[in-house]
Design a protein around this motif. Structure first.
Motif, PDB file in Angstrom:
ATOM      1  N   ASP A  46      29.811 -56.952 -81.555  1.00  0.00           N
ATOM      2  CA  ASP A  46      30.907 -56.900 -80.779  1.00  0.00           C
ATOM      3  C   ASP A  46      30.830 -57.153 -79.260  1.00  0.00           C
ATOM      4  O   ASP A  46      31.603 -57.731 -78.456  1.00  0.00           O
ATOM      5  CB  ASP A  46      31.893 -55.599 -80.779  1.00  0.00           C
ATOM      6  N   ASP A  47      29.983 -56.207 -78.710  1.00  0.00           N
ATOM      7  CA  ASP A  47      29.712 -56.216 -77.412  1.00  0.00           C
ATOM      8  C   ASP A  47      28.557 -57.083 -76.625  1.00  0.00           C
ATOM      9  O   ASP A  47      28.044 -56.938 -75.730  1.00  0.00           O
ATOM     10  CB  ASP A  47      29.311 -54.555 -76.729  1.00  0.00           C
ATOM     11  N   ARG A  89      30.091 -63.308 -82.186  1.00  0.00           N
ATOM     12  CA  ARG A  89      30.349 -61.810 -81.575  1.00  0.00           C
ATOM     13  C   ARG A  89      30.716 -60.943 -83.015  1.00  0.00           C
ATOM     14  O   ARG A  89      30.753 -59.800 -83.074  1.00  0.00           O
ATOM     15  CB  ARG A  89      31.301 -61.747 -80.534  1.00  0.00           C
ATOM     16  N   SER A 122      26.895 -59.863 -74.754  1.00  0.00           N
ATOM     17  CA  SER A 122      27.016 -60.586 -73.537  1.00  0.00           C
ATOM     18  C   SER A 122      26.793 -62.240 -73.990  1.00  0.00           C
ATOM     19  O   SER A 122      26.662 -62.555 -75.137  1.00  0.00           O
ATOM     20  CB  SER A 122      26.021 -60.228 -72.496  1.00  0.00           C
TER      21      SER A 122
END
Length: 575
Positions: free
Chosen positions: A432-433, A428, A435
């Motif tokens: 960052d986000d 990640r 899934s």
């Protein structure tokens, strides 16, 4: 150092409270000897016991009040100095984050770590002392002189001799100490450098039996630091004996001449006791100043080194009016690019021109030192070109915000770098986000899913510092997954398949094709098998492109490429 102290503006209110509390504490300490003189002169001499109890109780209240002020002032000064150090460390860290590789090369990683930790701690320690002692010492000295004169003006002439001697000694020792403290910080940089190299390269040290050599290097750096520390500590250690010698001779003179004045009925016993206490307060205030002068030279040297970092402006900066990137997805263009490292006589790259388009794989191959990694470093603006232009999506990279430019790029460096945290956290880093499905998909494409599933906690398994608990090939695959999860417009692989076996390498390149159909892919590799299926291969030699084409075309037309191929493949494989 005063330049750094401008950052104390947010702490103005606590500092005002500290000043007020120290003022009250100082007034309390200065008033106590006068009360003691009254007890002796009006209580003990006259045998007035109630007066002794009355003044004694008053002295106790003042002492408690002064102690309370001292405790609160110490707490506030520690909080203020700690907050200042935190803010300064954050500011240095944020500033260093903006440095280009040129600034890192100039200062050195070990030195930057020392400046961010040890140097800031030195400034924090001296600030804690200054908030209390630097304010209290002058107040105590001036107040003590004033109160001593009020007890007996003639006896106070002793201070006309004593104070210049002490001030001169402190100034002399402080001026000698500053350059020595500067040397100590440099020696500490050297020690950190040697230690860091030894610990990070422990495998190499052991494999080549260089342990004894590294011990000699470490002992040399350690001895230099020790000798410099001893030299400065011997100098600073002379402060206290000088102070005590002058103070003891002063006490002898005060008691002798004070006795003569009492004998001549010009002074009371209580006044002499008070005078002695004021003299002690004056001397101790100067000792406090001397302690500050012991620390200030080192803190000043540290502050100078911190300011050197903060004043260093990155060679690479965002334009004042950044342009918006054109809608040309995943296009990279080198237009007559020449690059020379700072201070280097010869150019690392000369007259480089090519275009890498979306949906194409452009491979770069060449001998060691031919400039392949340098070429890739110009795309995300790790360095700026000396001449020519690098364009991404039709826009000169120097006209774009660095953050916007790098958001379009998935970069896999030559040396795989992992961070402490879980496997999922490392993937990640690219997004960052992301899934969990995206993380798993990226790992599967990077051929990392098999070994991750075999780890005890799977994607929640912890990666040790530097990725020391995974192999080189596993590091590379996790680094590739980190770039893939981002789904950028441009993929840059800087010799990122070198630790993979041929089977995994082939699987990974096959999986990448379906993932990068709408992106430009640049691959630097040493293996011919890694680049031979690329849409175009650039052959580099001594910083120049000496060939461009497909594998088949270059085999027919390029001597340099044929030499590379023949050194790796058999005649049957080439055919």
């Amino acid at each position: 150092m005063m330049k750094l102290f401008r950052m104390l503006k947010p702490y103005r209110i606590p500092i005002i409270f500290i000043l007020a509390l120290i003022f009250l504490q100082t007034m309390a300490e200065l008033y106590l000897p006068t009360l003691m003189a009254d007890i002796v002169n009006l209580g003990i001499v006259k045998g007035d016991v109630p007066y002794i109890w009355k003044i004694g109780g008053f002295m106790l209240l003042i002492a408690i009040g002064g102690t309370t002020c001292s405790i609160i002032a110490s707490y506030l000064s520690s909080r203020t100095a700690g907050g200042f150090a935190k803010q300064l460390r954050s500011r240095v860290f944020r500033h260093v984050e903006n440095f280009s590789l040129q600034e890192f090369d100039k200062l050195g990683t070990a030195s930057l770590i020392t400046r961010t930790t040890n140097d800031i701690t030195q400034v924090q320690n001296v600030l804690t002392m200054m908030l209390r002692m630097m304010i209290m010492a002058p107040m105590m000295c001036i107040g003590g002189i004033f109160m001593a004169v009020s007890q007996d003006a003639k006896l106070s002439t002793i201070f006309l001799v004593v104070l210049p001697v002490l001030a001169g000694a402190i100034a002399l020792i402080g001026s000698k100490g500053f350059p020595l403290f500067k040397q100590i910080q440099k020696k500490l940089d050297r020690l950190n450098l040697v230690l860091r190299e030894q610990l990070t390269g422990i495998r190499v040290v052991r494999s080549f039996n260089r342990g004894e050599h590294e011990r000699v290097r470490f002992n040399g750096a350690n001895t230099e630091l020790r000798d410099a520390s001893i030299k400065v500590n011997v100098l600073m250690a002379t402060v206290m004996p000088v102070m005590m010698l002058v103070m003891n001779f002063s006490m002898i003179a005060i008691l002798y001449f004070g006795g003569l004045r009492i004998d001549g009925d010009h002074m009371n016993i209580g006044s002499l006791i008070a005078f002695v206490q004021y003299a002690m307060q004056i001397m101790f205030s100067l000792i406090m100043v001397s302690m500050i002068f012991v620390m200030i030279p080192r803190a000043s040297a540290s502050a100078e080194r911190i300011n050197e970092v903060l004043d260093m402006q990155p060679d690479l900066s965002d334009p004042a009016q950044p342009r918006t990137m054109k809608l040309m997805q995943g296009t990279i263009e080198f237009d007559r690019v020449t690059f020379r490292y700072p201070g280097a006589e010869n150019a690392a790259l000369s007259d480089i021109s090519f275009t890498a388009r979306s949906g194409e794989t452009t491979a770069i191959i060449g001998g060691t030192g031919s400039g392949k990694t340098t070429l890739l470093s110009l795309i995300p603006r790790f360095y700026d070109v000396t001449e020519g232009t690098v364009r991404v999506n039709g826009t000169d990279v120097r006209e774009l915000k660095q953050e916007e430019l790098r958001s379009k790029i998935g970069f896999v460096p030559q040396k795989a770098v992992l961070f402490t945290g879980t496997v999922a956290d490392n993937i990640r880093q690219g997004k960052d986000d992301a899934s969990m499905d995206e993380v798993i998909h990226a790992a599967r494409t990077a051929q990392a899913e098999n070994f991750i599933s075999e780890m005890k906690e799977g994607y929640d398994s912890l990666i040790a510092q530097g990725g020391n608990n995974v192999s080189g090939g596993q590091k590379q695959r996790l680094s590739i997954a980190r770039a893939l999860v981002r789904r950028p417009e441009i993929y840059i692989f800087d010799d990122s398949f070198s630790a993979l076996d041929f089977k995994t390498d082939a699987k990974l390149r096959a999986a990448l094709k379906s993932e990068t159909t709408e992106a430009a892919v640049l691959i630097v590799a040493q293996r011919v098998s890694t680049v031979m299926d690329a849409d175009r291969i650039l052959v580099m030699d001594e910083g120049k492109i000496v060939g461009s084409g497909t594998h088949k075309e270059l085999l027919e037309n390029n001597e340099v490429y044929r030499e590379i191929v023949s050194s790796q493949l058999t005649e049957e494989e080439i055919a």
